[in-house]
Each structure stands twice: as structure tokens, then as C-alpha cells.
Design a protein around this motif. Structure first.
Motif, PDB file in Angstrom:
ATOM      1  N   ILE A   1      51.849  63.246 118.823  1.00 21.83           N
ATOM      2  CA  ILE A   1      52.544  63.069 120.074  1.00 21.83           C
ATOM      3  C   ILE A   1      51.976  63.441 121.360  1.00 21.83           C
ATOM      4  O   ILE A   1      51.898  62.704 122.334  1.00 21.83           O
ATOM      5  CB  ILE A   1      54.006  63.546 119.905  1.00 21.83           C
ATOM      6  N   LYS A   2      51.239  64.438 121.457  1.00 28.09           N
ATOM      7  CA  LYS A   2      50.558  65.147 122.224  1.00 28.09           C
ATOM      8  C   LYS A   2      49.545  64.380 122.946  1.00 28.09           C
ATOM      9  O   LYS A   2      49.442  64.284 124.253  1.00 28.09           O
ATOM     10  CB  LYS A   2      50.069  66.497 121.964  1.00 28.09           C
ATOM     11  N   GLU A   3      48.868  63.468 122.206  1.00 27.23           N
ATOM     12  CA  GLU A   3      47.757  62.691 122.610  1.00 27.23           C
ATOM     13  C   GLU A   3      48.243  61.447 123.436  1.00 27.23           C
ATOM     14  O   GLU A   3      48.084  61.099 124.661  1.00 27.23           O
ATOM     15  CB  GLU A   3      46.991  62.239 121.569  1.00 27.23           C
ATOM     16  N   ILE A   4      49.443  61.105 122.685  1.00 25.21           N
ATOM     17  CA  ILE A   4      50.370  59.841 123.419  1.00 25.21           C
ATOM     18  C   ILE A   4      50.872  60.271 124.688  1.00 25.21           C
ATOM     19  O   ILE A   4      50.869  59.625 125.888  1.00 25.21           O
ATOM     20  CB  ILE A   4      51.205  59.170 122.331  1.00 25.21           C
ATOM     21  N   LEU A   5      51.443  61.472 124.761  1.00 22.02           N
ATOM     22  CA  LEU A   5      52.432  61.932 125.929  1.00 22.02           C
ATOM     23  C   LEU A   5      51.265  62.234 127.126  1.00 22.02           C
ATOM     24  O   LEU A   5      51.672  61.661 128.069  1.00 22.02           O
ATOM     25  CB  LEU A   5      52.803  63.283 125.544  1.00 22.02           C
ATOM     26  N   HIS A   6      50.136  62.670 126.887  1.00 20.13           N
ATOM     27  CA  HIS A   6      49.167  62.592 127.840  1.00 20.13           C
ATOM     28  C   HIS A   6      48.697  61.217 128.527  1.00 20.13           C
ATOM     29  O   HIS A   6      48.632  61.306 129.704  1.00 20.13           O
ATOM     30  CB  HIS A   6      48.053  63.275 127.199  1.00 20.13           C
ATOM     31  N   ASN A   7      48.398  60.444 127.517  1.00 18.65           N
ATOM     32  CA  ASN A   7      48.305  59.013 128.043  1.00 18.65           C
ATOM     33  C   ASN A   7      49.582  58.271 129.071  1.00 18.65           C
ATOM     34  O   ASN A   7      49.203  57.447 129.784  1.00 18.65           O
ATOM     35  CB  ASN A   7      47.789  58.007 127.150  1.00 18.65           C
TER      36      ASN A   7
ATOM     37  N   GLY B   1      53.943  51.479 130.990  1.00 21.45           N
ATOM     38  CA  GLY B   1      54.260  50.601 129.858  1.00 21.45           C
ATOM     39  C   GLY B   1      54.661  51.776 128.576  1.00 21.45           C
ATOM     40  O   GLY B   1      55.350  51.711 127.940  1.00 21.45           O
ATOM     41  N   LEU B   2      53.340  52.425 128.471  1.00 19.74           N
ATOM     42  CA  LEU B   2      53.440  53.342 127.086  1.00 19.74           C
ATOM     43  C   LEU B   2      54.576  54.603 127.443  1.00 19.74           C
ATOM     44  O   LEU B   2      55.378  54.783 126.614  1.00 19.74           O
ATOM     45  CB  LEU B   2      52.185  54.158 127.355  1.00 19.74           C
ATOM     46  N   SER B   3      54.671  54.837 128.734  1.00 20.73           N
ATOM     47  CA  SER B   3      55.994  55.879 129.233  1.00 20.73           C
ATOM     48  C   SER B   3      57.330  55.321 128.835  1.00 20.73           C
ATOM     49  O   SER B   3      58.171  55.905 128.444  1.00 20.73           O
ATOM     50  CB  SER B   3      55.966  56.147 130.679  1.00 20.73           C
ATOM     51  N   SER B   4      57.531  54.002 128.829  1.00 16.48           N
ATOM     52  CA  SER B   4      58.689  53.388 128.556  1.00 16.48           C
ATOM     53  C   SER B   4      58.944  53.440 127.256  1.00 16.48           C
ATOM     54  O   SER B   4      59.944  53.802 126.688  1.00 16.48           O
ATOM     55  CB  SER B   4      58.838  52.116 129.088  1.00 16.48           C
ATOM     56  N   LEU B   5      57.972  53.038 126.342  1.00 12.30           N
ATOM     57  CA  LEU B   5      57.982  52.862 124.931  1.00 12.30           C
ATOM     58  C   LEU B   5      58.124  54.371 124.306  1.00 12.30           C
ATOM     59  O   LEU B   5      59.105  54.424 123.445  1.00 12.30           O
ATOM     60  CB  LEU B   5      56.706  52.233 124.389  1.00 12.30           C
ATOM     61  N   LEU B   6      57.422  55.160 125.022  1.00 11.40           N
ATOM     62  CA  LEU B   6      57.805  56.538 124.273  1.00 11.40           C
ATOM     63  C   LEU B   6      59.255  56.980 124.562  1.00 11.40           C
ATOM     64  O   LEU B   6      59.716  57.801 123.937  1.00 11.40           O
ATOM     65  CB  LEU B   6      56.696  57.476 125.016  1.00 11.40           C
ATOM     66  N   SER B   7      59.590  56.611 125.773  1.00  9.53           N
ATOM     67  CA  SER B   7      61.029  57.247 126.060  1.00  9.53           C
ATOM     68  C   SER B   7      62.036  56.652 125.116  1.00  9.53           C
ATOM     69  O   SER B   7      63.090  57.144 124.514  1.00  9.53           O
ATOM     70  CB  SER B   7      61.601  56.612 127.507  1.00  9.53           C
TER      71      SER B   7
END
Length: 90
Positions: A2-8, A14-20
Motif C-alpha cells: 500500500i505504501k508504494e501505491i500511495l506514493h504513486n 486515476g490511481l488516486s481515484s481507484l485507491l480511494s
């Protein structure tokens, strides 16, 4: 993972939206799991688990398409939910 994904996600809308979305499912999953302890075979919890897993899989797939590090695609659903839940609250 999750930390790697959060950084990106800080640089990729787009990634921020999917992560949310995945984080919202994580919250729902954790609430349902705690409320329905001992009912793992029940339809409601199974459905919520699958919806959460689908949301996380979409995040991982997006990361792979963008060549972002996303960790292992084999993940423990409970660990992912806890990490996402804590990450969103920060």
C-alpha cells in the motif's frame, strides 16, 4: 504494498481515484467483518469481501499497466484492508 501505491497515487489522479474506492471498500469490509464475526460463510460478508477484492485488484492492475511497483498480486485480504484503512485516515 500500500505504501508504494500511495506514493504513486499522489502524482496520478486515476490511481488516486481507484485507491480511494478501494479504501472505502476496506472500511466497509472491516466493519462488516467485525460485526459478523463467526459468519464468514454468510452471503453478505462474502459479497462485501468480493467487492473489496475486486477494488484492490483494479488498483493492482492499474499499477501494472503503468509500470508502478505494486507489490505482490497475491495478498492477504485482511492485511490489505487494515493497511488501506490506516492509510486513508492519515
Amino acid at each position: 504494498m500500500i505504501k508504494e501505491i500511495l506514493h504513486n497515487s499522489r502524482l496520478d489522479e486515476g490511481l488516486s481515484s481507484l485507491l480511494s474506492v478501494a479504501a472505502e471498500y476496506a472500511e466497509i469490509y472491516l466493519l462488516a467483518k467485525n460485526r459478523l464475526k463467526g459468519c464468514d460463510g454468510m452471503g453478505e460478508l462474502t459479497t462485501i469481501t468480493e467487492e473489496f477484492r475486486d477494488a484492490v485488484d483494479k488498483v493492482i492492475k492499474y499499477c501494472k499497466e503503468k509500470d508502478y511497483p505494486s507489490g505482490d498480486s497475491l495478498y492477504d485480504i485482511d492485511c490489505a484492508a487494515k493497511e488501506l484503512s490506516v492509510t486513508v485516515k492519515e
